[in-house]
Scaffold this active site. Structure first.
Site, PDB file in Angstrom:
ATOM      1  N   HIS A 100       3.753   9.257   9.862  1.00 16.24           N
ATOM      2  CA  HIS A 100       2.659   8.528   9.195  1.00 16.24           C
ATOM      3  C   HIS A 100       2.349   7.298  10.040  1.00 16.24           C
ATOM      4  CE1 HIS A 100       0.548   7.213   5.304  1.00 16.24           C
ATOM      5  NE2 HIS A 100       0.202   6.348   6.239  1.00 16.24           N
ATOM      6  N   HIS A 123      -0.767   4.702  11.897  1.00 16.21           N
ATOM      7  CA  HIS A 123      -2.144   4.252  12.116  1.00 16.21           C
ATOM      8  C   HIS A 123      -2.274   3.749  13.550  1.00 16.21           C
ATOM      9  CE1 HIS A 123      -3.230   4.518   7.857  1.00 16.21           C
ATOM     10  NE2 HIS A 123      -1.977   4.147   7.629  1.00 16.21           N
ATOM     11  N   LYS A 138      -5.388  14.394   5.153  1.00 11.28           N
ATOM     12  CA  LYS A 138      -4.929  13.232   4.391  1.00 11.28           C
ATOM     13  C   LYS A 138      -5.927  12.895   3.287  1.00 11.28           C
ATOM     14  CE  LYS A 138      -2.823   9.254   3.413  1.00 11.28           C
ATOM     15  NZ  LYS A 138      -2.698   8.144   4.334  1.00 11.28           N
ATOM     16  N   HIS A 159      -2.125   9.657  -0.230  1.00 14.35           N
ATOM     17  CA  HIS A 159      -1.823   8.259  -0.581  1.00 14.35           C
ATOM     18  C   HIS A 159      -1.824   8.212  -2.102  1.00 14.35           C
ATOM     19  CE1 HIS A 159      -2.203   3.713   0.065  1.00 14.35           C
ATOM     20  NE2 HIS A 159      -2.156   3.890  -1.250  1.00 14.35           N
ATOM     21  N   HIS A 180       4.386   7.523   2.167  1.00 13.38           N
ATOM     22  CA  HIS A 180       4.967   6.179   2.021  1.00 13.38           C
ATOM     23  C   HIS A 180       5.405   5.882   0.589  1.00 13.38           C
ATOM     24  CE1 HIS A 180       0.892   5.501   0.733  1.00 13.38           C
ATOM     25  NE2 HIS A 180       0.405   5.384   1.951  1.00 13.38           N
ATOM     26  N   ASP A 212       4.103   4.265   8.718  1.00 13.33           N
ATOM     27  CA  ASP A 212       2.898   3.614   8.172  1.00 13.33           C
ATOM     28  C   ASP A 212       2.664   2.307   8.912  1.00 13.33           C
ATOM     29  OD1 ASP A 212       0.625   3.248   6.692  1.00 13.33           O
ATOM     30  OD2 ASP A 212       1.653   2.538   4.900  1.00 13.33           O
TER      31      ASP A 212
END
Lengths: 338, 338
Positions: free
Chosen positions: B13, B15, B96, B135, B169, B241
């Site tokens: 996960h 970004h 996602k 999420h 997460h 994350d």
């Protein structure tokens, strides 16, 4: 135009700080409030009669244009003698107890909340009729700190039935329920804890201007506080805990705890009580309850609120000090006449 | 000197952002990780094959010196056709799903989490064997958002038993317990949620660098997450994350949510697993579990950790972008060799 008269507004929990910050925020309270209970957590804290009187002079000097009665407090210490307290009694309205390190400038607070450790000072206070104000939080998990403190309130209230104990700036349903369990237990509540929850601090973007101690809690806590305030609960008083920090210490990494509400508190309270159709209880909440609890008769000071838009300034400043109020830049429904 | 080998570390996960920020943070992952599941919440989000392939190219360009396999994801939409998904299947590792507005760049997420609304895309994904990453937060009170989402996980997992559903997460005991209820339910957990609680964000001073979504929860939640990770729970994967925001967007009023952990994740994980005497499970947590869940065999990439102090840089920068890592300026017990 709709009007509402507030009669001798009292802020029973206020931080006026010192120096230029005092000169900045003092008049923002003294303009509209008749009196305020002034917290003693300066650096160093107010623990002597000399410091107390000198601080009071500086406050009166900062607010000189206004009729305003600063009610002074001492910073609680375990070793205050009966003689000292008797001598200082007429100069103070209460003594404020901080557990060590629990909030701004509380490093020299008490290390233990054991009643036996606190007993000497508390016995003297009880005999002399000096109320005890407490910042009631443990060092536990941030959302549990006030709830965990409830047994300590119970222990003090039951051990000293003649001592008036004020749970300061309560934030939880637990504290509201505790109010009715002991005759000698009272509380203040802030404006911001009637309005916000943790969602407003950290639910969207992080909002440092709403970060305070005790931290804002859950929706059901706010509901319980609001219900008690709106009902004019006779043991609950308004105490803004308006706590100015310089702008740069709020909008930085590792920001300080405190919400600055003095200049907007009365306007927002009128709006809140009107919206909930409880305006008839507002004078109890902002003045009459405190008068009875503290056996204090303030000078009359009528403030007229009118239903006319007020745009809250983005900041207030004096010399190099800048402080950002709650609702900065926003529109309020009520303003103060004049 | 004590050593530990991590074999093909996977960050499930991540970004990586875009532009200069991608050029800044990309190499900080590709240096040590073998592969990563790259989140699609750019502006605009990644929803077409062209955007997906172009983004992958930019990632490979940013990480060009390193052997690194960016595993791409699409941003969930209700109206993806079966044909489109079939065509794009080999280019992605998962899709996602974001509830609209729940976190950074999620404004175009799904407005309803009703299974019937999601059914067309989920049925195609199930048939094509494309995993669904979620999420999982509602719009409720910040501390309850993940817990309130649990029935939605249950509804999706039970309605599509052949669909692999990854709770991203996770931050609560409730989510850890949910893991064992459905065969097709998996989860990632971040480094920071193994380490911090709300106390670290707002218990002392406010710490914007530890402000993230989902927000860090209670001590008992952290304990449950840590216990599951240390045990090498086969349905739990490491997903950092790691979410860089420009320094000025973290240290300002109204700060953005996200903790940047890529450059320190492996060092801290080794320290954490060593301290808890569970080093034997670390390769499961950071690689083997994900390989089985995603049926993915990464290229071999051994990273040697040595027990030698590492001082975390105060910030990382590229051109005008600056980002502050977790533990900035602090000393870690382990470092990466070379």
């Amino acid at each position: 135009m709709q009007e509402f008269l507030i009669d001798s507004a009292l802020d029973m929990h206020l931080h006026l700080r010192d120096g230029d910050m005092l000169k900045l925020v003092g008049p923002l309270t003294s303009k509209t409030f008749s009196a305020a209970l002034v917290m003693p957590n300066l650096v160093p804290p107010v623990t002597t009669k000399e410091a107390l009187l000198a601080y009071k002079e500086r406050i009166l000097e900062a607010c000189k244009e206004d009729e305003f009665d600063p009610k002074m407090t001492l910073f609680f210490k375990n070793d205050y003698s009966y003689e000292f307290l008797k001598d200082v009694k007429d100069e103070i309205i209460a003594i404020k107890l901080y557990p060590a390190g629990i909030t701004t400038n509380s490093e020299t607070g008490v290390a233990s909340m054991d009643v036996e450790v606190l007993r000497p000072t508390l016995e003297s206070m009880s005999k002399l009729g000096i109320p005890l104000c407490i910042h009631g939080e443990t060092n536990g998990f941030v959302m549990d700190r006030e709830k965990e403190f409830m047994p300590i309130y119970e222990s003090i209230a039951s051990s000293f039935p003649d001592l008036k104990v004020i749970m300061e700036h309560i934030t939880t349903k637990d504290a509201v329920e505790m109010l009715d369990k002991y005759d000698n237990l009272y509380a203040t509540v802030t404006l911001h804890h009637l309005l916000i929850t943790l969602d407003d601090v950290a639910g969207g973007m992080l909002n440092p201007h709403l970060f305070c101690k005790p931290i804002a809690k859950r929706p059901e806590d706010r509901s319980a506080l609001l219900k008690a305030a709106l009902s004019g609960h006779s043991k609950l008083m308004f105490g803004s805990d308006s706590a100015p920090h310089p702008k740069h210490k709020k909008e930085c990494c590792g920001c300080a705890a405190g919400v600055f509400t003095s200049p907007i508190a009365l306007q927002v309270l009128v709006e809140l009580f009107e919206k909930n159709k409880k305006l008839e209880n507002l004078n109890s909440f902002v003045s009459l309850n405190a008068q009875k609890i503290y056996n204090y008769k303030p000078k009359e000071k009528k403030i007229k609120l009118i239903k006319k838009e007020f745009i809250v300034p983005a900041e207030y400043s004096y010399e190099n000090e800048k402080v950002v109020p709650m609702f900065a830049g926003e529109s309020l429904a009520w303003s103060i006449e004049g």
